[in-house]
Design an enzyme around this catalytic site. Structure first.
Site, PDB file in Angstrom:
ATOM      1  N   HIS A  83     -20.351 -94.043  -4.379  1.00  0.00           N
ATOM      2  CA  HIS A  83     -20.210 -95.246  -5.208  1.00  0.00           C
ATOM      3  C   HIS A  83     -20.934 -95.092  -6.547  1.00  0.00           C
ATOM      4  O   HIS A  83     -22.041 -94.546  -6.597  1.00  0.00           O
ATOM      5  CB  HIS A  83     -20.795 -96.453  -4.458  1.00  0.00           C
ATOM      6  N   GLY A 163     -37.804-105.644 -19.299  1.00  0.00           N
ATOM      7  CA  GLY A 163     -38.437-104.434 -18.814  1.00  0.00           C
ATOM      8  C   GLY A 163     -38.353-103.293 -19.802  1.00  0.00           C
ATOM      9  O   GLY A 163     -37.813-103.430 -20.909  1.00  0.00           O
ATOM     10  N   PRO A 164     -38.870-102.138 -19.407  1.00  0.00           N
ATOM     11  CA  PRO A 164     -38.988-101.007 -20.329  1.00  0.00           C
ATOM     12  C   PRO A 164     -37.649-100.346 -20.659  1.00  0.00           C
ATOM     13  O   PRO A 164     -36.741-100.323 -19.827  1.00  0.00           O
ATOM     14  CB  PRO A 164     -39.892-100.045 -19.572  1.00  0.00           C
ATOM     15  N   GLY A 172     -34.625 -96.067 -11.795  1.00  0.00           N
ATOM     16  CA  GLY A 172     -33.455 -96.223 -12.646  1.00  0.00           C
ATOM     17  C   GLY A 172     -33.455 -97.608 -13.262  1.00  0.00           C
ATOM     18  O   GLY A 172     -34.449 -98.030 -13.864  1.00  0.00           O
TER      19      GLY A 172
END
Length: 560
Positions: A83, A163-164, A172
């Site tokens: 997937h 976030g970063p 990930g």
């Protein structure tokens, strides 16, 4: 009014390690107010779909805790699977189920994204929660997958919403969004060829396939004046699809996301795959639903296949669901348990309803020293049985040999009878609930003037409910007599006595419910309401008596 209910369906990039899957499940179940409905792992995809529901704030908390658990237990540097994916908690969609708007659910997705971002997880919003139009489509957000994240985040157009922007190698990124109910649906083919499965996928999916000059497989891709690829649309709107090979099943599948089942329902997707596969020399062997499915989608499918068989829809929901299961081969690869896979049936709660009791259990409870269930619930049950007998005669008549040209006529009456019966079954418990509400109102404190006024208002409201519920039983039972009257005249002659028994049961239901109206009316302080309720009950009783007499006369005439 019922409380808002939200569903969350996070997908995690781990489908083979039971310990990791259990750790994520534990994190979700530890959140107060959340119910974990389903855990669906796939070894070949190396992916697990979790489904949980709850109040809005609880579901946000569950999503955050699940993401943190994935961060702790999953390392994307070692992940391989069929997937597409780009993170440990790959996607985390929020779905409105009851009494909450899409805008509100989008805000929940943003709140979950913000909290995950504060924890150091890179979050991209998508679908209704997307921060820009080009970020709405999940496939575009996830393009390049995990291996391409560094390059993707280097592009200002694709930096995370929270976030970063520096990729955390072990995790990930995650896509958090808000969307309508989506069905993840795979159709099984009698081939091991991914290329042939993709051909079917391209036939059916909305996007279709790339347009080519000359040879449809090897010809040059056609482009518009701006250099963009031209596409030949597929058969089905609101469908995304790819083909893949599943090692554990040793066969290929068409893997679909049905993004709007009001546009393309489950059975339409299955039938389109059957048509495409047959045209390409293949056969569909069955299908599977990943995660959970709404009851209505299964009922629509079952009714679709019953209509093709010229069979009545006026049968219990579970029987319609079983027709859908067998027609689409949903038990081809693994058992399909409707009470585990259908969201309404699994999330219905643990409270025991009267209608879920056995016949013996209901009779024993009615015979106990508990004041409920009482005559009102018994009257509603009598009405439900009356409707069931009318429905039975209609179904038998619809299937009678030699009456094939009348099957729709009788099937329509069966559907009507079945619907009336369902209303009356609901009223079995509603009557007891109304009684309980009245008792609760009487138990309210009345020490102060304010408390006394509140108690009086509550008693009056509960009394009206205790009157309106048996009136609803009377109305539905009178409607059931209309079905019974037609079946007595037109239905199968050998079942005319069943219709007669139904009329007697319906009359008993009306008479019993009328008594409940009369015993509760004196509790009303509003004289105008008293008169109106009593007049309505008397009118319904008169109608029931007339219909019963007519039905029984017809029964005796046909019996001879």
């Amino acid at each position: 009014m019922s409380q808002p209910l939200v569903e969350c369906v996070p997908n995690f990039s781990e489908g083979r390690d039971p310990a990791v899957i259990a750790a994520i499940a534990t994190a979700i179940e530890a959140v107060d107010g959340v119910t974990l409905l389903d855990v669906d792992p796939g070894a070949s995809t190396n992916r697990t779909v979790f489904t949980f529901v709850g109040a809005p704030a609880a579901v946000v908390e569950g999503a955050v805790q699940a993401g943190l658990a994935a961060r702790e237990h999953i390392d994307m540097r070692h992940h391989r699977g069929e997937h597409p994916r780009f993170g440990a908690m790959d996607v985390c969609p929020f779905v409105p189920i009851r009494d909450i708007s899409m805008d509100a659910v989008s805000d929940l997705a943003r709140e979950a994204g913000r909290r995950l971002g504060e924890a150091g997880i890179s979050v991209c919003l998508y679908e209704h929660a997307a921060s820009a139009p080009h970020r709405r489509n999940l496939a575009d957000v996830r393009a390049g997958e995990y291996e391409g994240l560094a390059d993707k985040f280097a592009n200002p157009q694709w930096q995370p919403d929270f976030g970063p922007a520096v990729v955390e190698a072990g995790f990930g990124a995650t896509a958090v969004g808000a969307r309508e109910f989506l069905i993840a649906y795979n159709v099984n083919l009698n081939t091991t060829s991914t290329r042939r499965a993709n051909a079917v996928a391209f036939d059916v999916r909305e996007r279709g396939r790339m347009k080519r000059s000359g040879d449809p497989l090897t010809g040059e891709v056609e482009r518009d004046s701006a250099g963009e690829t031209l596409w030949e649309p597929g058969m089905l709107k609101s469908v995304k699809a790819i083909g893949w090979y599943i090692e554990e099943y040793r066969q290929a599948q068409v893997s679909m996301n049905l993004t709007d089942i009001s546009v393309t329902p489950l059975h339409a997707a299955f039938d389109a795959c059957v048509e495409s596969a047959a045209a390409r020399g293949m056969r569909v062997t069955g299908s599977e639903i990943v995660g959970m499915v709404p009851l209505q989608a299964m009922l629509d499918a079952g009714c679709h296949y019953l209509t093709r068989q010229q069979r009545s829809h006026g049968i219990p929901d579970i029987d319609i669901v079983n027709i859908a299961v067998k027609s689409m081969g949903l038990d081809d690869l693994t058992p399909f348990d409707p009470y585990d896979k259908i969201i309404e049936w699994k999330s219905g709660g643990a409270a025991k309803r009267l209608v879920d009791l056995t016949v013996t259990g209901f009779a024993n409870l009615a015979a106990s020293d508990s004041p409920a269930p009482g005559g009102g619930s018994v009257a509603a049950l009598a009405g439900a049985l009356a409707a069931a007998l009318g429905t039975m005669v209609a179904n038998l008549s619809a299937h009678k040999r030699g009456w094939d040209d009348r099957w729709e006529e009788f099937a329509d009456w069966a559907v009507r009878g079945n619907d009336i019966g369902a209303r009356l079954l609901h009223l079995v418990d509603a009557d007891t609930d109304a009684f309980d509400s009245l008792m609760e109102a009487f138990r309210l404190p009345n020490g102060s003037d304010e408390e006394a006024a509140t108690r009086t208002d509550a008693i009056q409201a509960a009394t009206r409910r205790a009157i309106e519920t048996p009136i609803a039983v009377m109305e539905a039972s009178v409607e059931a007599m209309e079905v019974l009257a037609v079946m007595t005249r037109e239905g199968l002659e050998s079942s005319v006595s069943d219709a007669g028994v139904g009329a007697l049961m319906a009359r008993a239901a009306v008479s019993g419910a009328h008594l409940n109206v009369e015993i509760n009316v004196p509790g009303l302080t509003n004289q105008e309401q008293r008169v109106r309720y009593l007049a309505r009950a008397a009118e319904l009783t008169d109608t029931a008596e007339a219909r019963e007499a007519l039905i029984l006369a017809t029964v005796r005439e046909r019996i001879g």
